[in-house]
Design a protein around this motif. Structure first.
Motif, PDB file in Angstrom:
ATOM      1  N   LEU A  82       0.814  -1.213   0.000  1.00  0.00           N
ATOM      2  CA  LEU A  82       0.000   0.000   0.000  1.00  0.00           C
ATOM      3  C   LEU A  82       0.851   1.267   0.000  1.00  0.00           C
ATOM      4  O   LEU A  82       0.452   2.297  -0.551  1.00  0.00           O
ATOM      5  N   SER A  83       2.046   1.195   0.606  1.00  0.00           N
ATOM      6  CA  SER A  83       2.911   2.377   0.662  1.00  0.00           C
ATOM      7  C   SER A  83       3.466   2.766  -0.705  1.00  0.00           C
ATOM      8  O   SER A  83       3.999   3.871  -0.864  1.00  0.00           O
ATOM      9  N   LEU A  84       3.339   1.871  -1.693  1.00  0.00           N
ATOM     10  CA  LEU A  84       3.795   2.209  -3.048  1.00  0.00           C
ATOM     11  C   LEU A  84       3.042   3.411  -3.607  1.00  0.00           C
ATOM     12  O   LEU A  84       3.543   4.117  -4.480  1.00  0.00           O
ATOM     13  N   GLY A  85       1.829   3.634  -3.096  1.00  0.00           N
ATOM     14  CA  GLY A  85       1.059   4.790  -3.541  1.00  0.00           C
ATOM     15  C   GLY A  85       1.739   6.105  -3.207  1.00  0.00           C
ATOM     16  O   GLY A  85       1.541   7.113  -3.897  1.00  0.00           O
ATOM     17  N   GLY A  86       2.537   6.120  -2.125  1.00  0.00           N
ATOM     18  CA  GLY A  86       3.308   7.316  -1.788  1.00  0.00           C
ATOM     19  C   GLY A  86       4.626   7.363  -2.529  1.00  0.00           C
ATOM     20  O   GLY A  86       5.070   8.426  -2.976  1.00  0.00           O
ATOM     21  N   ILE A  87       5.268   6.191  -2.709  1.00  0.00           N
ATOM     22  CA  ILE A  87       6.568   6.134  -3.390  1.00  0.00           C
ATOM     23  C   ILE A  87       6.444   6.541  -4.853  1.00  0.00           C
ATOM     24  O   ILE A  87       7.349   7.160  -5.420  1.00  0.00           O
ATOM     25  N   LEU A  88       5.298   6.214  -5.489  1.00  0.00           N
ATOM     26  CA  LEU A  88       5.150   6.542  -6.916  1.00  0.00           C
ATOM     27  C   LEU A  88       5.166   8.052  -7.166  1.00  0.00           C
ATOM     28  O   LEU A  88       5.388   8.502  -8.294  1.00  0.00           O
ATOM     29  N   LEU A  89       4.947   8.859  -6.105  1.00  0.00           N
ATOM     30  CA  LEU A  89       5.022  10.312  -6.271  1.00  0.00           C
ATOM     31  C   LEU A  89       6.436  10.765  -6.622  1.00  0.00           C
ATOM     32  O   LEU A  89       6.639  11.889  -7.073  1.00  0.00           O
ATOM     33  N   ALA A  90       7.428   9.865  -6.435  1.00  0.00           N
ATOM     34  CA  ALA A  90       8.809  10.200  -6.786  1.00  0.00           C
ATOM     35  C   ALA A  90       8.991  10.346  -8.296  1.00  0.00           C
ATOM     36  O   ALA A  90       9.946  10.993  -8.742  1.00  0.00           O
ATOM     37  N   PHE A  91       8.098   9.723  -9.080  1.00  0.00           N
ATOM     38  CA  PHE A  91       8.253   9.874 -10.536  1.00  0.00           C
ATOM     39  C   PHE A  91       7.018  10.478 -11.204  1.00  0.00           C
ATOM     40  O   PHE A  91       6.831  10.361 -12.409  1.00  0.00           O
ATOM     41  N   THR A  92       6.165  11.147 -10.440  1.00  0.00           N
ATOM     42  CA  THR A  92       5.073  11.879 -11.084  1.00  0.00           C
ATOM     43  C   THR A  92       5.680  12.993 -11.945  1.00  0.00           C
ATOM     44  O   THR A  92       6.555  13.722 -11.503  1.00  0.00           O
ATOM     45  N   GLY A  93       5.203  13.096 -13.142  1.00  0.00           N
ATOM     46  CA  GLY A  93       5.780  14.032 -14.103  1.00  0.00           C
ATOM     47  C   GLY A  93       6.527  13.322 -15.211  1.00  0.00           C
ATOM     48  O   GLY A  93       6.886  13.931 -16.215  1.00  0.00           O
ATOM     49  N   VAL A  94       6.739  11.998 -15.040  1.00  0.00           N
ATOM     50  CA  VAL A  94       7.476  11.259 -16.074  1.00  0.00           C
ATOM     51  C   VAL A  94       6.668  11.171 -17.366  1.00  0.00           C
ATOM     52  O   VAL A  94       7.221  11.176 -18.465  1.00  0.00           O
ATOM     53  N   GLU A  95       5.332  11.115 -17.243  1.00  0.00           N
ATOM     54  CA  GLU A  95       4.510  11.058 -18.455  1.00  0.00           C
ATOM     55  C   GLU A  95       4.587  12.373 -19.220  1.00  0.00           C
ATOM     56  O   GLU A  95       4.507  12.412 -20.452  1.00  0.00           O
ATOM     57  N   ALA A  96       4.771  13.487 -18.502  1.00  0.00           N
ATOM     58  CA  ALA A  96       4.919  14.785 -19.162  1.00  0.00           C
ATOM     59  C   ALA A  96       6.286  14.904 -19.821  1.00  0.00           C
ATOM     60  O   ALA A  96       6.447  15.608 -20.818  1.00  0.00           O
ATOM     61  N   LEU A  97       7.282  14.209 -19.277  1.00  0.00           N
ATOM     62  CA  LEU A  97       8.610  14.189 -19.888  1.00  0.00           C
ATOM     63  C   LEU A  97       8.519  13.701 -21.332  1.00  0.00           C
ATOM     64  O   LEU A  97       9.201  14.217 -22.220  1.00  0.00           O
ATOM     65  N   PHE A  98       7.671  12.708 -21.562  1.00  0.00           N
ATOM     66  CA  PHE A  98       7.466  12.185 -22.916  1.00  0.00           C
ATOM     67  C   PHE A  98       6.507  13.064 -23.719  1.00  0.00           C
ATOM     68  O   PHE A  98       6.741  13.348 -24.887  1.00  0.00           O
ATOM     69  N   ALA A  99       5.449  13.530 -23.074  1.00  0.00           N
ATOM     70  CA  ALA A  99       4.455  14.334 -23.785  1.00  0.00           C
ATOM     71  C   ALA A  99       5.027  15.670 -24.253  1.00  0.00           C
ATOM     72  O   ALA A  99       4.627  16.194 -25.300  1.00  0.00           O
TER      73      ALA A  99
END
Length: 719
Positions: free
Chosen positions: A239-256
């Motif tokens: 369940l804590s992965l939901g907080g860890i994934l915030l470390a790469f939020t913005g990666v989809e914009a890197l491609f977009a």
């Protein structure tokens, strides 16, 4: 571009150190759990961002454009999985490999995609939904970033009220959207120093904390600690992965955002600057947290070195505000891709750079985003629920990207299928772990993202469905000129008279004085504009000089005047060297800063037609001069040709001086009658499409032409 990309792309992923540890831990972590989470962050940034996105996904661009829909567009150029707009069909660069060049497994995969209606629909829906999720981010990210930045002021003064925070956030958001017309280059140039200083601060603070507190956290580079974290914490660790994934939020914009920069600039700026800065930031925070109780609750500000609190607070607030720009730019890029593939009506796009043609600004989208982000900020008024909504959206997009790029690797890159399957299992498993954890947050706020993405997807699919039905109805107007009219002479010496063929009903065609410029939206070499077909059928008349006029935009700032116009004659039949008298095709090629539709358009077309006739006669004369004129018959033929040229020039000049009329088609749609209950869903969908179509603006009203010379010919098509 490297400098500009830092200012636009890394504002989002670069501000994650503000809240990753506080979002992951709900109580004081043990040393082993801290190492486990740090190990997960290190390997997630390495595998998900550096390897997957920067080294692999960025190569799946569609002529420089990035994003989920660009991957779908790239795939459609290597496999026949999409029906294209007739206007764009001839300009699309198809790169479908020969069957003999594919291995058996790759060939089967491509064939399956092309033959399966289910797979075609699935790919279409997946591509559109991926874009819709990123555009939903465009509403959430500015609200999340700015609200989080202003909430940071409570570190200084805990008495600041929620109303003050929300009001200040909304004011900053309005200012942020007001500067968007300045363009990507100017905004990126202004924001880049802020992001650079912010990342350098994170790197410096990380090194300081690593040296002064606990260098043993470097053990987290071993993936053993990540695995041990799951074994020890089981469900809570998942369940804590939901907080860890915030470390790469913005990666989809890197491609977009790739279309606004370049692959090389993004790769260099990430691998050589942003990536090491972020690694050191997270490692340094872990070193500080391991030696200080309750430091996890506000990891960045608690771990700031002495006397650096206020400078870091100012830079953090500015960086968090700048983070909003990442998704705003991505939204502009993605919507332009959607429009190109006819999933959305044509809208006004402003190119903000004469050097980088994919840097754009879309006015009405900017204002809609502003309204949406202000509403979201006021409604949520805290970053916790916004974080839930945002995190789910990001990981779902990355999973969709993994699936789409895997197909590109098989069909376009022609990699061995076992290599692709292995890659998909590795990255798909990572995506699946994070997605399964994030999906538990749907009731806590992620439902908003899903609803917004579904709403946008519905509009895109609805428009595309309507356009495909429209193209099918318009196919009946694809008539070559020689199947519509022909020249008839009673005697060989008589002037040719224009007559209708049997297909449109036969009979003579009356001549109207002047030059008639018929706008041709497809520009097909042997086609006839639909507006001319209906004009001829209804009035059985044609102007003295007929011009089929087509406008062809090119992806460049400007086209030189001498290369702008292309003039040709309308043939009398397939493979024939003959041409219909006083029938011409004019194509104008233009860049995005060229202004081609003006009050002088008629004069420009007249001058280019005149130059074409003169050039054509000079070319014919030079060819004839190579043959010695040995008798009177040759001289008479030469004189006759000269007289014919003079007659054409005189006819053109007389028609131009008489009048120039611009004839534009106004196509109306009528839905076919419903014969049973199964036809009602289609009828309702098409009715919604027609409603949208009727509210997307009047092209004729937007033309800068003399009103008294503009004629609109209406006709109805059944869909």
């Amino acid at each position: 571009l490297i400098y500009q990309s830092i200012g636009i792309i890394y504002g989002d992923i670069g501000t994650s150190p503000l809240y990753v540890y506080s979002s992951t831990f709900s109580e004081e972590p043990s040393y082993d759990d801290l190492l486990g989470v740090l190990s997960l962050i290190i390997w997630t940034l390495t595998l998900m961002v550096s390897v997957k996105y920067v080294l692999i996904v960025l190569r799946a661009d569609d002529e420089g454009e990035g994003g989920t829909f660009a991957v779908y567009s790239l795939l459609s150029r290597y496999a026949n999985i999409v029906r294209r707009d007739p206007r764009e069909e001839r300009t699309i660069k198809m790169e479908r490999a020969h069957t003999g060049d594919l291995s058996a497994s790759n060939k089967y995969t491509r064939s399956f995609l092309e033959r399966s209606a289910f797979m075609k629909t699935l790919l279409k829906l997946t591509g559109v939904f991926g874009v819709s999720l990123v555009m939903a981010d465009g509403v959430l990210t500015p609200a999340q970033s700015v609200l989080g930045a202003i909430q940071g002021l409570r570190v200084v003064d805990e008495t600041i009220t929620t109303a003050t925070i929300v009001g200040t956030s909304c004011a900053i958001l309005i200012l942020l959207f007001l500067i968007q017309p300045l363009g990507t280059s100017k905004i990126a140039g202004s924001f880049a120093p802020i992001v650079i200083i912010w990342l350098v601060f994170n790197m410096a603070f990380g090194i300081y904390n690593l040296v002064h507190f606990d260098h043993t956290v470097l053990k987290a580079f071993s993936p053993y600690f990540a695995g041990a974290y799951f074994m020890r914490n089981k469900t809570d660790g998942w369940l804590s992965l939901g907080g860890i994934l915030l470390a790469f939020t913005g990666v989809e914009a890197l491609f977009a955002d790739l279309g606004a920069f370049s692959r090389g600039s993004v790769q260099i700026s990430w691998l050589c600057f942003a990536y090491p800065c972020l690694l050191l930031a997270y490692i340094g925070q872990a070193a500080y947290i391991s030696q200080n109780v309750d430091a996890y609750s506000n990891p960045f500000f608690n771990s700031v070195p002495p006397k650096m609190f206020y400078p870091s607070l100012v830079v953090a607030i500015l960086a968090a505000i700048v983070a909003s720009q990442t998704m705003i730019t991505a939204t502009f890029q993605l919507l332009s891709q959607i429009v190109k593939l006819s999933y959305f009506p044509q809208i006004k796009v402003i190119h903000t750079s004469k050097i980088f043609h994919q840097q754009i600004y879309i006015p009405w989208v900017n204002w809609l985003l502003m309204i949406g982000t202000i509403c979201v900020t006021a409604a949520y008024n805290n970053t916790t629920k916004l974080g839930h909504a945002y995190g789910f959206c990001v990981i779902l997009v990355t999973f969709i990207t993994t699936f789409m790029v895997s197909l590109v690797a098989i069909v376009a890159w022609r990699l061995p299928i076992y290599v692709v399957i292995l890659g998909f299992l590795v990255f798909g498993t990572l995506d699946g772990l994070y997605l399964s954890s994030a999906i538990t947050k749907v009731p806590d706020g992620a439902w908003f993202t899903l609803c917004l993405a579904v709403f946008l997807s519905t509009i895109f699919i609805l428009w595309r469905f309507g356009k495909e039905n429209q193209w099918q109805a318009e196919a009946s107007d694809k008539i070559a000129p020689w199947n519509l009219v022909f020249e008839f002479r009673k005697k060989q010496t008589d002037e040719p008279q224009l007559r209708l063929t049997k297909q449109p009903g036969g009979g003579p065609v009356s001549s109207l004085r002047g030059v008639g410029i018929f706008f041709d939206k497809t520009g097909t070499p042997n086609g006839t504009p639909a507006v001319f077909v209906h004009f001829l059928q209804k009035f059985r008349a044609a102007p003295e000089v007929v011009v089929f006029f087509h406008i062809r935009p090119l992806p460049c700032p400007t086209v030189a005047p001498e290369d702008r116009f292309s003039v040709s004659r309308c043939s009398t039949g397939p493979g024939s060297d003959g041409a219909l008298k006083n029938f011409y095709r004019v194509t104008i090629r233009h860049g995005y800063v060229d202004r081609v539709i003006s009050r002088h358009l008629g004069l420009l077309i007249y001058e280019n037609l005149r130059n074409f006739i003169i050039h054509e006669s000079m070319k014919s004369h030079s060819n004839n001069s190579l043959v010695e004129e040995s008798n009177e018959e040759d001289k008479r033929m030469s004189a006759a040709k000269e007289a014919l040229v003079n007659a054409r020039l005189n006819t053109l000049q007389a028609a131009y001086e008489d009048q120039v009329v611009y004839i534009v088609g106004k196509e109306q749609m009528r839905i076919d009658e419903v014969r049973n209950c199964r036809g009602w869903p289609r009828r309702i969908t098409l009715a919604a499409f027609l409603w949208l179509r009727s509210n997307t603006g009047n092209k004729v009203a937007n033309m800068d032409l003399e009103v008294e010379k503009l004629v609109e010919v209406g006709f109805v098509k059944v869909i």
